[in-house]
Design an enzyme around this catalytic site. Structure first.
Site, short mmCIF file in Angstrom:
data_model
loop_
_atom_site.label_atom_id
_atom_site.label_comp_id
_atom_site.label_asym_id
_atom_site.label_seq_id
_atom_site.Cartn_x
_atom_site.Cartn_y
_atom_site.Cartn_z
N SER A 121 0.80 -1.22 0.00
CA SER A 121 0.00 0.00 0.00
C SER A 121 0.84 1.27 0.00
CB SER A 121 -0.95 0.01 1.20
OG SER A 121 -0.25 -0.19 2.41
N ASP A 344 -3.68 6.17 11.59
CA ASP A 344 -2.77 5.71 10.55
C ASP A 344 -1.55 6.63 10.52
OD1 ASP A 344 -1.40 4.82 8.36
OD2 ASP A 344 -3.06 5.01 6.94
N HIS A 347 0.84 5.31 6.46
CA HIS A 347 0.64 5.85 5.11
C HIS A 347 0.73 7.38 5.16
CE1 HIS A 347 -1.35 1.85 5.13
NE2 HIS A 347 -0.68 1.75 4.00
#
Length: 367
Positions: A121, A344, A347
């Site tokens: 990702s 998060d 990311h």
């Protein structure tokens, strides 16, 4: 494109050194490769990956609300991030200038080519950033989003230039196969390489999933040289997988056609000790970069593994060495501003830090 590929692939370097190679169009850090034909004659110069973050009122490079390709996990402004300061920082190398992004020039350079991000990702993060940067520059161009190869590979094609920017999802680069005993991580197998090697630019990435255990671990057994076991030291496994990938590059990639790039380790920010805030356990409410210049916790050992393996490859491989500059950006993660409202700090917001990764990629690709 053909001429610049020749320049790129003709650099021959010592297997034991990291050189700073000066191209006619830009200077950047190149991790050199073993080659019997000798060492480069170009004068050593600026390292594009050493520098600092500066406030720049002209940033960001595009309006994220106008980009139709951003995954909700990374669309921080859409999901309520109240500050904009994280969008306003530009990477400034210490002794040279990072070229301003010219999307039309990149598309002309890549005309008729296929570029693929291959990884987890984090690769998705960078892929979405690049297609947004290109879309912002040529919004009236004919742009087609497709899912190729049995709908498994998303691709954005800029039809006026015949350029496709693709994404291949793989967590480990090596294979994970479903067998009778369960999911087996195959340390010596890269089955999808037959697809990758026919493309023009390959940008690889892996690391994010190697240290995960329990329910987040994506395999139940590991196979090395035909022997199956329940577990393996994760850094050892990481090195084994990269070595398998390196052997594939040397055996299967035609360096006269295909450029190979490895995206460096992308850091996370779950420990405030890394930016002089002991006790902080995530990136929530971080609004400015750490102003280093050196991140106090240093680089993960995985960075050394990546560089060691790349040095062993005989064919040209460029390291997009993003780790240090990204470690400074504790402010650039989605934190809770995403579709699932979870924390998060792995990311990155788009627009945001991955745009700088793509500026460095642009510098490597465009004459």
């Amino acid at each position: 494109m053909e001429a610049s590929t020749t320049i790129f692939s003709s650099l021959m370097c010592s297997s034991r050194t990291t050189r700073l190679i000066t191209f006619s169009f830009v200077t950047f850090s190149f991790l050199c490769l073993a080659n019997a034909n000798g060492s480069p004659t170009q004068q050593e110069s600026c390292n594009m990956y050493q520098g600092k973050w500066l406030y720049d009122s002209s940033y960001p490079l595009y309006n994220s609300s106008a980009c139709p390709f951003i995954r909700n996990d990374f669309n921080c402004l859409k999901y309520g991030r109240p500050d904009r300061l994280y969008l306003k920082y530009r990477w400034q190398p210490t002794n040279c200038q990072l070229p301003r992004f010219d999307a039309e020039q990149l598309l002309k350079t890549l005309k008729g080519k296929k570029l693929m991000f291959i990884g987890d990702s984090i690769s998705l993060n960078q892929w979405q950033s690049l297609v947004c940067m290109l879309h912002a520059a040529v919004p009236t161009s004919r742009i087609i989003k497709q899912h190729l190869y049995n709908h498994s590979i998303p691709a954005v094609t800029f039809k006026d230039y015949n350029v496709s920017v693709m994404l291949f999802h793989t967590l480990y680069l090596v294979d994970v196969d479903e067998e009778t005993i369960g999911r087996v991580l195959k340390m010596n197998s890269i089955r999808h390489g037959d697809l990758w090697k026919n493309l023009d630019v390959l940008i690889f990435n892996t690391w994010h999933w190697w240290h995960r255990r329990g329910q987040k671990q994506q395999w139940q057994y590991v196979e090395v040289d035909g022997k199956i076991s329940k577990d393996i030291d994760r850094m050892t496994a990481f090195r084994m997988a990269l070595t398998t990938w390196a052997k594939w590059v040397d055996s299967d990639v035609d360096a006269n056609r295909t450029r190979v790039i490895f995206q460096g380790i992308s850091p996370s920010h779950y420990n405030g000790a890394g930016w002089n805030e002991p006790g902080v356990r995530n990136c929530s409410r971080q609004m400015t970069p750490f102003m280093g210049p050196v991140h106090p916790t240093g680089l993960t050992h995985a960075v050394d593994v990546v560089k060691d393996v790349i040095r062993s490859i005989k064919k040209p491989v460029y390291l997009l060495d993003i780790t240090s500059l990204s470690q400074l950006r504790k402010d650039a993660h989605p934190s809770s501003y995403n579709a699932f409202h979870g924390m998060d700090c792995t990311h990155w917001c788009v627009a945001g830090l991955p745009d700088t990764w793509n500026l460095l990629l642009y510098a490597a690709l465009v004459k």
